[in-house]
Write an enzyme that holds these catalytic residues in place. Structure first.
Site, PDB file in Angstrom:
ATOM      1  CB  THR A   1      47.240  21.410  15.950  1.00 48.82           C
ATOM      2  OG1 THR A   1      46.044  21.234  16.682  1.00 48.82           O
ATOM      3  CG2 THR A   1      47.768  22.807  16.148  1.00 48.82           C
TER       4      THR A   1
ATOM      5  CB  THR B   1      44.381  23.874  15.568  1.00 53.20           C
ATOM      6  OG1 THR B   1      43.883  22.557  15.778  1.00 53.20           O
ATOM      7  CG2 THR B   1      43.550  24.838  16.386  1.00 53.20           C
TER       8      THR B   1
ATOM      9  CD  GLU C   1      40.674  19.617  19.400  1.00 48.95           C
ATOM     10  OE1 GLU C   1      41.807  20.109  19.448  1.00 48.95           O
ATOM     11  OE2 GLU C   1      40.369  18.600  20.013  1.00 48.95           O
TER      12      GLU C   1
ATOM     13  CG  ASP D   1      40.573  22.156  22.678  1.00 46.16           C
ATOM     14  OD1 ASP D   1      40.621  20.904  22.698  1.00 46.16           O
ATOM     15  OD2 ASP D   1      41.363  22.845  22.017  1.00 46.16           O
TER      16      ASP D   1
ATOM     17  CB  SER E   1      44.581  26.657  23.250  1.00 46.33           C
ATOM     18  OG  SER E   1      45.575  26.113  22.413  1.00 46.33           O
TER      19      SER E   1
ATOM     20  N   GLY F   1      49.597  18.686  18.417  1.00 46.55           N
ATOM     21  CA  GLY F   1      49.492  17.518  19.295  1.00 46.55           C
ATOM     22  C   GLY F   1      48.567  17.678  20.485  1.00 46.55           C
ATOM     23  N   GLY F   2      47.572  18.587  20.426  1.00 49.15           N
ATOM     24  CA  GLY F   2      46.654  18.732  21.555  1.00 49.15           C
ATOM     25  C   GLY F   2      47.441  19.058  22.820  1.00 49.15           C
TER      26      GLY F   2
HETATM   27  N1  GLY Z   1      43.001  22.319  19.797  1.00 47.77           N
HETATM   28  C1  GLY Z   1      44.251  22.045  20.401  1.00 47.77           C
HETATM   29  C2  GLY Z   1      44.668  23.092  21.357  1.00 47.77           C
HETATM   30  O1  GLY Z   1      44.159  24.173  21.286  1.00 47.77           O
HETATM   31  O2  GLY Z   1      45.491  22.847  22.191  1.00 47.77           O
END
Ligand code: GLY
Length: 601
Positions: free
Chosen positions: A412, A430, A432, A454, A475, A496-497
């Site tokens: 991202t 992103t 992902e 996700d 997300s 950073g997820g």
């Molecule tokens: N793919 C990362 C998020 O959506 O948080």
């Protein structure tokens, strides 16, 4: 990575003296570094851009100089990041766009999240009740959701732009054509993906030029992507949703073009042209909480970013964070994150398909109920969710539950733009995973996302984030704009997820409560507690005096995963007196970011 527009002529001479490279296949060539100097801080006037990449920031600043708004600059910057940060963003992915409109004094958001195909069912990632291995799901057609970024770009420009999509795409197409300078971060990201990239000839042809990892200092060109941008510029994004490009995307997801010699089990996808045609990117109200005299606006569901950051801020507002010692502050930060994540995991999903109790999650009453669980001198075990039902009692007994692990990473990217009129864009986008699904649409030059991973894999009855037809996976993205006295104060966000939430929270606390400058709040060592028994931390966090004191208090730190134990890569812009702007980016993480202003001074 990357190269400045002003060096174009010299660069083309280096490549071979032609101003119109005609090669069909991507090429790298040794080159001198022509990248603009990357600075993590810039101050001045007339507009600002902060992103992870110097070329992208330079292109955004050019858009501002040519009369563009923050929206024009954001989309031009995003398109450039699709060239230079192709493993983190691009037209094969999605994101969330938060905008302060100076004319109306309103913050609005665009939800450009990818959607699940109509054929998705709750058990799609757990056939027969057995979850498929996460890494197999990542590199598959099954993980590819309908891309949202192209529709987001068109929507943002139609609403707030001065220029067209063609104008926004043109500099990025030129960048893709002439190439960018490979840096150590890009090479490392490619190396981390090398094995799976090799299994997709359309991907390795671009990113493993000559069958090798790209060399640091060489130039990487992507003429396929340049042509795709040209096509979208001519025909608009309907080409991707209802045109030939859409048919190719659906075909690629349904039947991933794997090297026949590869042994990888690449599951086919379920996306159809009807799914692409049905895609929309709605405007949604932002989340809003007040904290420390400021109003914090961020992204609501289907992102959990705004609700989780907001709940944690509300919990922390019950304590005097500005007056705390560094150790106490960080203890409260970690515990508030833990509680807010317990609630996020239980209640947040796609608001078009489930009932998210957003108002209650962000209510001071609920925050008070959660805050009084925190013990100043000891660490809470993994927490069960609270009850955001509108009836709040002080300190219900602690209920303890096992918390699931959520993946994270450096994937991202985030950018912030501001223009001379006072408009601000805070945009997280992103594909992902770093490298997305690993699958490139043949001949089109971009990677497809793996955003469907996700979703909760299940079986998990009642989970708000189970897959369903047309659903948007939850997300963690938290593009944020902070107003004070009704005017923009600063804007920030991070990749950073799931760690996005804790990174944005930490930057907000550093700036609002702890008296740090924006650049120092971004640079500060990070930790991420997400309702698990251990807390991920950067070495500079766990190794600090406060880190040692927190360990003594009972916190257990583990290194953040990845080849570099880094958490996030934030970017921001702050608005000072007299129209003075400060753009701030990472000094070190992800190789350092690029902050720029239109008129330095
Ligand atoms: N793919 C990362 C998020 O959506 O948080």
């Amino acid at each position: 990575m990357r190269q400045r527009a002003a060096s174009l002529i010299a660069t083309l001479v280096l490549i071979g003296g032609t101003a119109a490279p005609a090669a069909a296949a991507p090429v790298t060539a040794p080159t001198e570094s022509h990248s603009p100097p990357k600075s993590p801080v810039a101050t001045g006037f007339g507009g600002a851009v902060s992103s992870v990449d110097a070329d992208a920031t330079a292109i955004g600043l050019d858009a501002l100089r040519h009369g563009g708004t923050a929206a024009d600059a954001a989309i031009a910057t995003a398109a450039a990041l699709g060239v230079t940060e192709p493993y983190s963003s691009g037209i094969g992915g999605g994101g969330f766009f938060v905008y302060y409109d100076a004319a109306t004094h309103r913050v609005l958001t665009i939800d450009g999240r990818e959607t699940a195909p109509a054929a998705f069912t709750a058990d799609v990632f757990s056939p027969g009740g057995v979850p498929i291995p996460f890494d197999q799901a990542v590199t598959s057609g099954l993980s590819v959701g309908v891309p949202g970024s192209p529709r987001t770009w068109a929507t943002a420009l139609a609403r707030w732009g001065h220029g067209s999509l063609a104008t926004a795409l043109r500099p990025a197409a030129a960048l893709a054509r002439r190439g960018f300078t490979v840096d150590a971060t890009f090479r490392q990201q490619t190396a981390d993906n090398e094995a799976r990239f090799r299994d997709f000839p359309a991907t390795s042809a671009i990113y493993l030029p000559g069958g090798q990892l790209p060399v640091v200092g060489s130039r990487l060109r992507n003429p396929d992507l340049a042509r795709t941008y040209d096509l979208l510029a001519r025909r608009g994004v309907d080409e991707l949703y209802t045109g030939q490009l859409g048919r190719e995307i659906a075909r690629t997801a349904q039947k991933p073009p794997v090297d026949p010699a590869a042994t990888r089990n690449v599951r086919p996808g379920l996306m159809t042209t009807e799914d692409l045609a049905a895609y929309y990117a709605p405007f949604r109200a932002p989340t809003k909480v007040s904290h420390g005299g400021a109003d914090v606006y961020s992204m609501g569901p289907p992102s959990s970013g705004g609700s989780t950051v907001g709940e944690a801020l509300n919990i922390l507002a019950t304590a005097d964070v500005p007056a705390m010692s560094e150790t106490d502050y960080l203890h409260y930060f970690l515990e508030a994150s833990k509680l807010a994540f317990a609630d996020r995991n239980a209640y947040v999903g796609d608001p078009d398909q489930i009932d998210v109790p957003l108002h209650q999650l962000l209510s001071p009453g609920f925050a008070g109920e959660r805050a009084c669980l925190i013990k100043p001198g000891s660490v809470l075990p993994v927490q069960a969710p609270g009850s955001p039902d509108g009836t709040y009692t002080p300190c219900p007994g602690p209920a303890v539950a096992a918390g699931p692990e959520y993946h994270e990473g450096l994937s991202t990217t985030h950018l912030v733009t501001a223009d001379r009129w006072g408009n601000v864009a805070s945009y997280t986008l992103t594909i992902e995973q770093t490298g997305g699904s690993g699958i490139t649409v043949p001949g089109r030059g971009f990677l497809l996302n793996n955003e469907m991973t996700d979703f909760t894999f299940g079986p998990a009855p009642g989970d708000p984030n189970l897959p369903a037809p047309g659903k948007r996976p939850r997300s963690s993205m938290a593009p944020t704009i902070v107003l004070r006295g009704g005017s923009p104060w600063f804007a920030t966000g991070s990749p950073g997820g799931a760690t996005i939430i804790t990174t944005v929270l930490q930057v907000l606390l550093g700036r609002i409560d702890r008296g740090l400058t924006l650049e120092d709040a971004i640079a500060a060592p990070r930790a991420s507690q997400r309702n698990t028994a251990t807390t991920q931390a950067e070495p500079a966090f766990s190794g600090s005096p406060a880190g040692a004191a927190l360990t003594a208090r009972g916190h257990v730190f583990v290194l953040a995963p990845g080849s570099l134990p880094e958490i996030g890569a934030a970017a921001g812009v702050e608005f000072g007196p007299g129209g003075r702007l400060t753009a701030a980016a990472e000094p070190v993480r992800r190789g350092g970011g690029a902050a720029g202003v239109v008129r330095p001074g």
